[in-house]
Motif scaffolding. Structure first.
Motif, short mmCIF file in Angstrom:
data_model
loop_
_atom_site.label_atom_id
_atom_site.label_comp_id
_atom_site.label_asym_id
_atom_site.label_seq_id
_atom_site.Cartn_x
_atom_site.Cartn_y
_atom_site.Cartn_z
N LYS A 184 0.85 -1.19 0.00
CA LYS A 184 0.00 0.00 0.00
C LYS A 184 0.88 1.24 0.00
CE LYS A 184 -4.01 -1.93 2.38
NZ LYS A 184 -4.20 -2.87 1.34
N LEU A 185 0.51 2.21 -0.82
CA LEU A 185 1.24 3.47 -0.88
C LEU A 185 0.32 4.53 -1.47
CD1 LEU A 185 4.08 4.49 -0.16
CD2 LEU A 185 4.72 4.15 -2.53
N ASN A 186 -0.18 5.41 -0.60
CA ASN A 186 -1.10 6.47 -1.02
C ASN A 186 -0.41 7.81 -0.90
OD1 ASN A 186 -3.28 4.64 -1.39
ND2 ASN A 186 -3.53 4.60 0.81
N VAL A 187 -0.67 8.70 -1.86
CA VAL A 187 -0.01 10.00 -1.89
C VAL A 187 -0.94 11.08 -1.31
CG1 VAL A 187 -0.76 10.52 -4.26
CG2 VAL A 187 1.31 11.58 -3.35
N TYR A 188 -0.33 12.03 -0.58
CA TYR A 188 -1.05 13.14 0.01
C TYR A 188 -0.21 14.41 -0.17
CZ TYR A 188 -3.74 9.48 2.21
OH TYR A 188 -4.51 8.37 2.43
N PHE A 189 -0.87 15.55 0.04
CA PHE A 189 -0.17 16.83 -0.06
C PHE A 189 -0.44 17.64 1.19
CE2 PHE A 189 0.24 21.29 -1.44
CZ PHE A 189 1.57 21.26 -1.85
N ASP A 190 0.61 18.12 1.84
CA ASP A 190 0.49 18.97 3.02
C ASP A 190 0.49 20.42 2.55
OD1 ASP A 190 0.71 20.37 5.37
OD2 ASP A 190 2.57 19.43 6.03
N GLU A 191 -0.68 21.05 2.63
CA GLU A 191 -0.85 22.43 2.16
C GLU A 191 -0.01 23.43 2.96
OE1 GLU A 191 -3.22 23.70 -0.16
OE2 GLU A 191 -4.02 21.75 -0.75
N THR A 192 0.14 23.18 4.26
CA THR A 192 0.86 24.11 5.12
C THR A 192 2.35 24.14 4.79
OG1 THR A 192 -0.72 23.63 6.88
CG2 THR A 192 1.32 24.73 7.53
N ASN A 193 2.96 22.96 4.73
CA ASN A 193 4.41 22.87 4.50
C ASN A 193 4.79 22.69 3.04
OD1 ASN A 193 5.31 22.92 7.34
ND2 ASN A 193 4.08 21.07 7.46
N LYS A 194 3.77 22.51 2.18
CA LYS A 194 3.98 22.29 0.74
C LYS A 194 4.83 21.04 0.48
CE LYS A 194 1.93 26.19 -0.25
NZ LYS A 194 0.55 26.13 0.15
N TRP A 195 4.47 19.95 1.19
CA TRP A 195 5.16 18.67 1.04
C TRP A 195 4.26 17.66 0.37
CZ3 TRP A 195 6.51 18.31 6.91
CH2 TRP A 195 7.66 19.05 7.18
N ILE A 196 4.81 16.90 -0.55
CA ILE A 196 4.16 15.69 -1.02
C ILE A 196 4.66 14.59 -0.09
CG2 ILE A 196 4.00 14.00 -2.89
CD1 ILE A 196 4.64 16.25 -4.84
N PHE A 197 3.74 13.76 0.41
CA PHE A 197 4.17 12.66 1.27
C PHE A 197 3.27 11.46 1.01
CE2 PHE A 197 0.94 14.75 3.77
CZ PHE A 197 0.29 13.75 4.46
N PHE A 198 3.70 10.32 1.48
CA PHE A 198 2.98 9.07 1.29
C PHE A 198 2.62 8.46 2.64
CE2 PHE A 198 6.03 9.48 -2.21
CZ PHE A 198 5.17 9.46 -3.29
N LEU A 199 1.57 7.67 2.62
CA LEU A 199 1.21 6.83 3.75
C LEU A 199 1.14 5.43 3.19
CD1 LEU A 199 0.38 6.63 6.72
CD2 LEU A 199 -1.99 6.90 5.99
N GLY A 200 1.97 4.54 3.72
CA GLY A 200 2.01 3.21 3.15
C GLY A 200 2.56 2.18 4.11
N LYS A 201 2.60 0.95 3.60
CA LYS A 201 3.19 -0.15 4.37
C LYS A 201 3.77 -1.17 3.42
CE LYS A 201 -1.36 -1.90 5.71
NZ LYS A 201 -2.05 -2.56 6.80
N GLN A 202 4.83 -1.84 3.90
CA GLN A 202 5.54 -2.80 3.06
C GLN A 202 4.69 -4.00 2.73
OE1 GLN A 202 9.01 -3.44 5.51
NE2 GLN A 202 10.19 -1.97 4.32
N SER A 203 3.97 -4.52 3.71
CA SER A 203 3.09 -5.66 3.49
C SER A 203 1.86 -5.48 4.37
CB SER A 203 3.81 -6.98 3.81
OG SER A 203 4.17 -7.02 5.17
N ASP A 204 0.85 -6.29 4.13
CA ASP A 204 -0.41 -6.13 4.85
C ASP A 204 -0.28 -6.36 6.35
OD1 ASP A 204 -1.75 -5.39 2.57
OD2 ASP A 204 -2.31 -7.45 2.05
N ASP A 205 0.72 -7.11 6.78
CA ASP A 205 0.87 -7.37 8.22
C ASP A 205 1.81 -6.35 8.90
OD1 ASP A 205 3.11 -8.32 6.91
OD2 ASP A 205 3.37 -10.04 8.22
N GLN A 206 2.30 -5.38 8.16
CA GLN A 206 3.17 -4.33 8.71
C GLN A 206 2.34 -3.09 9.05
OE1 GLN A 206 6.68 -4.36 9.02
NE2 GLN A 206 6.49 -6.55 8.66
N PRO A 207 2.82 -2.26 9.99
CA PRO A 207 2.10 -1.02 10.31
C PRO A 207 2.30 0.04 9.22
CG PRO A 207 4.08 -1.17 11.63
CD PRO A 207 3.97 -2.46 10.85
N PHE A 208 1.39 1.00 9.17
CA PHE A 208 1.53 2.13 8.25
C PHE A 208 2.67 3.03 8.71
CE2 PHE A 208 -2.82 1.17 6.92
CZ PHE A 208 -2.73 1.42 5.55
N VAL A 209 3.37 3.63 7.74
CA VAL A 209 4.41 4.62 8.01
C VAL A 209 4.23 5.80 7.06
CG1 VAL A 209 6.13 2.98 8.86
CG2 VAL A 209 6.08 3.56 6.46
#
Length: 159
Positions: free
Chosen positions: A27-52
Motif C-alpha cells: 500500500k502506498l497512497n499520496v497526500y499533499f500537506d498544504e501548510t508545509n507544501k510537502w508531497i508525502f505518502f502513507l504506506g506499508k511494506q506488506s499487509d501485516d506491517q504497520p503504516f508509516v
C-alpha cells in the motif's frame, strides 16, 4: 500536486517508483500537506506491517531539530479526517540531485525490536559456544602491557 515545485514532484515520483515497483510495497497512497507544501505518502511494506509516513526530501532541504521532532505530528495533521490509523514512524526518503536515494526511519523513542521465535529457541537452549582458557588470556594481557604482537612464531595465522 500542482502547488509544489517540479523538482519536488520528480523526487516524489522517484520514491513512489522505488517503493511500489522495486520494493513491492503493498500500500502506498499520496497526500499533499498544504501548510508545509510537502508531497508525502502513507504506506506499508506488506499487509501485516504497520503504516508509516514516507516523506521525500531533497538533500538540499534543511530541517531544524524541532522540525524533525514534530515531523510525525505535522504529517498527521495533513491527513484527511477519515484516516484514523496510528502511524508510529516517518521514513524520510532523501534524494540527491542525481536521484540517488537514501532512507532514514524516524520514530519517537526507542524502537521495539522483537526476536523471531526461531532465534529465541536456538539461542536459549544452546550451551556456551567456547571457553577461553587462562593461557590465552594471559597471552593477550602480556601483549597489551608490552604493546607488542609476536610475528616471529611460524605457527601464527592471521585471518
Amino acid at each position: 500536486m500542482n502547488l509544489c515545485n517540479p523538482k519536488q514532484k520528480a523526487f516524489a515520483q522517484r520514491v513512489y517508483f522505488d517503493l511500489k515497483i522495486c520494493r513491492k510495497w503493498s500500500k502506498l497512497n499520496v497526500y499533499f500537506d498544504e501548510t508545509n507544501k510537502w508531497i508525502f505518502f502513507l504506506g506499508k511494506q506488506s499487509d501485516d506491517q504497520p503504516f508509516v509516513f514516507v516523506l521525500p526530501m531533497s538533500c538540499d532541504e534543511q530541517l531544524s531539530v524541532d522540525d524533525l521532532f514534530n515531523l510525525k505530528s505535522k504529517l498527521s495533521l495533513a491527513l484527511p479526517s477519515d484516516i484514523t490509523e496510528n502511524i508510529e514512524s516517518v521514513l524520510m526518503a532523501i534524494i540527491a540531485n542525481d536521484f540517488t536515494l537514501g532512507y532514514f526511519n524516524f520514530t519517537l523513542g526507542l524502537p521495539i525490536v522483537t526476536m523471531p521465535d526461531i532465534l529465541q529457541s536456538e539461542t536459549s537452549s544452546k550451551p556456551t559456544v567456547s571457553i577461553i582458557d587462562n593461557e590465552f588470556t594471559d597471552e593477550i594481557k602480556n601483549e597489551i602491557t608490552d604493546d607488542r604482537w609476536t610475528t616471529t612464531n611460524t605457527n601464527t595465522t592471521w585471518d
